[in-house]
Write a protein that holds these residues in place. Sequence first.
Motif: not given
Length: 217
Positions: A191-215
Amino acid sequence: MLRICSLFILLMLPLVALADPSGVVRVIDGDTWDVGGARVRLFGIDTPEPDQTCERGGEFWRCGAWASREVRARYQGKIASCRAVTKDHYQRIVARCSVEGRDVGRDLVVDGVALAYRRYSMDYDLDEKRAAVRGIGLHGADMQRPSDFRAAQRQVNVQPAPGDCRIKGNISSKGERIYHVPGQEHYNRTKISPAKGERWFCSEAEARAAGWRRAKR
């Protein structure tokens, strides 16, 4: 003797937990780094959230992404020396850090890349006021303070996917940022909870650029 040794270990645990991090910097976002393998939240400053926007010249500006890019350009790959202050609820070490002998927090606030986090420290209060007078960096835009932005986000418990952006950016109990793509093992129950700083991404490249890693699964 065993009882004495056990007591000694228990007394030492807080010191071990708050060991002063040092080492190569990997920037996660404007105020969160990995330093020598330890997750660090920079003390006394606050930067816009990665998905936060501001208004500048009558147009929306991705000020959160800008702040992260600025910090990454300055410090990624450099050596930081940090002094631990405490731990936050994400189990990150909250610390004052210096790079090349300079106080990172002060430099970022002076240049308008970060704001003074007065809730926890007044160290950079005057630095922010001087930057505001100059109108540099974040002060050249209409911006909601990051703490207020986060508080507003807490009004929404779970956020549905926006349009075709189906990648889930989740934050683990250890504060690790992990994204899940459709079809992965834990995607459906994440689940995605913005209160915890979680978010949706439109691409993996966007997620990696924001500092997330793939599960991993």
